[in-house]
Scaffold this motif. Structure first.
Motif, PDB file in Angstrom:
ATOM      1  N   THR A 123       0.826  -1.199   0.000  1.00 64.88           N
ATOM      2  CA  THR A 123       0.000   0.000   0.000  1.00 64.88           C
ATOM      3  C   THR A 123       0.866   1.257   0.000  1.00 64.88           C
ATOM      4  N   MET A 124       0.218   2.407  -0.148  1.00 62.24           N
ATOM      5  CA  MET A 124       0.936   3.677  -0.078  1.00 62.24           C
ATOM      6  C   MET A 124       1.585   3.850   1.288  1.00 62.24           C
ATOM      7  N   ASP A 125       0.910   3.405   2.351  1.00 63.12           N
ATOM      8  CA  ASP A 125       1.498   3.503   3.699  1.00 63.12           C
ATOM      9  C   ASP A 125       2.779   2.681   3.794  1.00 63.12           C
ATOM     10  N   ILE A 126       2.778   1.487   3.198  1.00 63.88           N
ATOM     11  CA  ILE A 126       3.965   0.629   3.232  1.00 63.88           C
ATOM     12  C   ILE A 126       5.107   1.256   2.448  1.00 63.88           C
ATOM     13  N   VAL A 127       4.814   1.705   1.232  1.00 64.74           N
ATOM     14  CA  VAL A 127       5.849   2.311   0.392  1.00 64.74           C
ATOM     15  C   VAL A 127       6.392   3.584   1.043  1.00 64.74           C
ATOM     16  N   THR A 128       5.499   4.374   1.622  1.00 61.14           N
ATOM     17  CA  THR A 128       5.927   5.600   2.289  1.00 61.14           C
ATOM     18  C   THR A 128       6.852   5.291   3.465  1.00 61.14           C
ATOM     19  N   ALA A 129       6.508   4.284   4.242  1.00 59.88           N
ATOM     20  CA  ALA A 129       7.334   3.913   5.390  1.00 59.88           C
ATOM     21  C   ALA A 129       8.726   3.477   4.954  1.00 59.88           C
ATOM     22  N   ILE A 130       8.800   2.789   3.811  1.00 59.32           N
ATOM     23  CA  ILE A 130      10.084   2.326   3.297  1.00 59.32           C
ATOM     24  C   ILE A 130      10.939   3.497   2.804  1.00 59.32           C
ATOM     25  N   LEU A 131      10.300   4.464   2.148  1.00 54.85           N
ATOM     26  CA  LEU A 131      11.032   5.524   1.461  1.00 54.85           C
ATOM     27  C   LEU A 131      11.203   6.807   2.260  1.00 54.85           C
ATOM     28  N   LYS A 132      10.391   7.028   3.260  1.00 54.53           N
ATOM     29  CA  LYS A 132      10.413   8.286   3.996  1.00 54.53           C
ATOM     30  C   LYS A 132      11.782   8.623   4.578  1.00 54.53           C
ATOM     31  N   PRO A 133      12.546   7.644   5.079  1.00 56.56           N
ATOM     32  CA  PRO A 133      13.881   7.976   5.622  1.00 56.56           C
ATOM     33  C   PRO A 133      14.827   8.587   4.598  1.00 56.56           C
ATOM     34  N   PHE A 134      14.503   8.458   3.313  1.00 57.76           N
ATOM     35  CA  PHE A 134      15.393   8.949   2.260  1.00 57.76           C
ATOM     36  C   PHE A 134      14.882  10.255   1.640  1.00 57.76           C
ATOM     37  N   ASN A 135      13.968  10.919   2.323  1.00 58.34           N
ATOM     38  CA  ASN A 135      13.443  12.210   1.877  1.00 58.34           C
ATOM     39  C   ASN A 135      12.777  12.109   0.509  1.00 58.34           C
ATOM     40  N   VAL A 136      11.830  11.184   0.414  1.00 57.50           N
ATOM     41  CA  VAL A 136      11.079  11.026  -0.825  1.00 57.50           C
ATOM     42  C   VAL A 136      10.105  12.190  -0.982  1.00 57.50           C
ATOM     43  N   LEU A 137       9.939  12.667  -2.210  1.00 62.04           N
ATOM     44  CA  LEU A 137       9.047  13.792  -2.493  1.00 62.04           C
ATOM     45  C   LEU A 137       7.708  13.341  -3.066  1.00 62.04           C
ATOM     46  N   ARG A 138       7.773  12.383  -4.009  1.00 60.24           N
ATOM     47  CA  ARG A 138       6.558  11.950  -4.698  1.00 60.24           C
ATOM     48  C   ARG A 138       6.617  10.456  -4.970  1.00 60.24           C
ATOM     49  N   ILE A 139       5.445   9.810  -4.919  1.00 57.18           N
ATOM     50  CA  ILE A 139       5.355   8.375  -5.157  1.00 57.18           C
ATOM     51  C   ILE A 139       4.185   8.102  -6.096  1.00 57.18           C
ATOM     52  N   VAL A 140       4.398   7.216  -7.062  1.00 52.10           N
ATOM     53  CA  VAL A 140       3.335   6.756  -7.950  1.00 52.10           C
ATOM     54  C   VAL A 140       3.374   5.230  -7.958  1.00 52.10           C
ATOM     55  N   ILE A 141       2.301   4.583  -7.510  1.00 50.87           N
ATOM     56  CA  ILE A 141       2.209   3.118  -7.472  1.00 50.87           C
ATOM     57  C   ILE A 141       1.315   2.643  -8.606  1.00 50.87           C
ATOM     58  N   PHE A 142       1.690   1.570  -9.275  1.00 55.56           N
ATOM     59  CA  PHE A 142       0.824   0.988 -10.294  1.00 55.56           C
ATOM     60  C   PHE A 142       0.994  -0.518 -10.256  1.00 55.56           C
ATOM     61  N   HIS A 143      -0.127  -1.228 -10.338  1.00 54.72           N
ATOM     62  CA  HIS A 143      -0.066  -2.686 -10.326  1.00 54.72           C
ATOM     63  C   HIS A 143      -1.273  -3.276 -11.048  1.00 54.72           C
ATOM     64  N   THR A 144      -0.963  -3.921 -12.150  1.00 53.64           N
ATOM     65  CA  THR A 144      -1.933  -4.739 -12.870  1.00 53.64           C
ATOM     66  C   THR A 144      -1.364  -6.137 -12.976  1.00 53.64           C
ATOM     67  N   HIS A 145      -0.197  -6.246 -13.608  1.00 55.59           N
ATOM     68  CA  HIS A 145       0.573  -7.489 -13.628  1.00 55.59           C
ATOM     69  C   HIS A 145       1.776  -7.246 -12.729  1.00 55.59           C
ATOM     70  N   GLY A 146       1.666  -7.612 -11.452  1.00 53.07           N
ATOM     71  CA  GLY A 146       2.730  -7.316 -10.507  1.00 53.07           C
ATOM     72  C   GLY A 146       2.554  -5.939  -9.903  1.00 53.07           C
ATOM     73  N   ILE A 147       3.503  -5.541  -9.069  1.00 52.67           N
ATOM     74  CA  ILE A 147       3.440  -4.259  -8.374  1.00 52.67           C
ATOM     75  C   ILE A 147       4.727  -3.498  -8.642  1.00 52.67           C
TER      76      ILE A 147
END
Length: 211
Positions: A123-147
């Motif tokens: 989820t966005m919460d999971i991805v944000t938790a992973i990336l937040k320590p690295f000062n992420v600015l923007r995230i775009v998630i897409f998943h149809t075949h895989g994530i």
């Protein structure tokens, strides 16, 4: 009498051209989610000055499905028109000498991540938790075949640090393996809404909209 053009044989590599009248480069935040309908994107090289990109799919079948769709239907995503066909190359050159490869770092601030064996929801919460320590600015998630997801960082150094820390690591034990490469998208990610699929941490005022 017109000379018949040679037919390009099927390839896992797709050649994509921006067909819009404005001189814009191929927007990965638009075209990659579209291509995920046909398979998993494993490698990307953009050519901003030419308004073109090369995209390597996971299988030949995935690429054929995308080209088949493009042959019968016009590709227009979020107001952007794109033309798509097989590349003459059977794979994207990954050698360090190749101009603007995704293996070597050339100041890119955007990463493309693929989640392998996703046994749990990403989820966005999971991805944000992973990336937040690295000062992420923007995230775009897409998943149809895989994530997969695109992540833009404040500086090239932070993107490099994030890639070094996350590439080849598992989000959960024995599953959700991350494969992370640099993206040559030179502009910022195009995020219009803060949702469970797209988020701009520099613009908390953006409207929300169902994914």
């Amino acid at each position: 009498m017109a000379t018949r053009q040679p037919t390009i044989p099927p390839s896992k590599v797709l050649h994509i051209r921006n067909g819009s009248p404005e001189p814009n480069e191929v927007d990965l935040t638009v075209i990659l989610p579209f291509l995920s309908n046909f398979g998993t994107v494993i490698y990307v090289v953009t050519m901003p000055k030419l308004q073109q990109a090369l995209v390597e799919m996971d299988t030949l079948e995935s690429a054929q499905k995308a080209v088949s769709y493009a042959t019968s239907s016009q590709i227009e995503v979020q107001g952007q028109l794109y033309f798509l066909h097989f590349s003459k190359s059977q794979s994207i050159n990954r050698e360090p000498s190749y101009r603007r490869t995704l293996v070597e770092h050339h100041g890119e601030k955007i990463l493309l991540a693929t989640v392998h064996n996703p046994l749990y929801p990403i989820t966005m919460d999971i991805v944000t938790a992973i990336l937040k320590p690295f000062n992420v600015l923007r995230i775009v998630i897409f998943h149809t075949h895989g994530i997969q997801f695109l992540a833009e960082f404040a500086t090239p150094e932070e993107a490099r640090t994030a890639k070094d820390a996350l590439d080849g690591r598992e989000i959960y034990s024995n599953c959700c393996l991350l494969k992370v490469v640099y993206s040559t998208q030179s502009t910022t990610l195009n995020v219009r809404f803060n949702t469970d699929m797209t988020y701009d941490f520099t613009r908390p005022d953006l409207p929300t909209k169902s994914a």
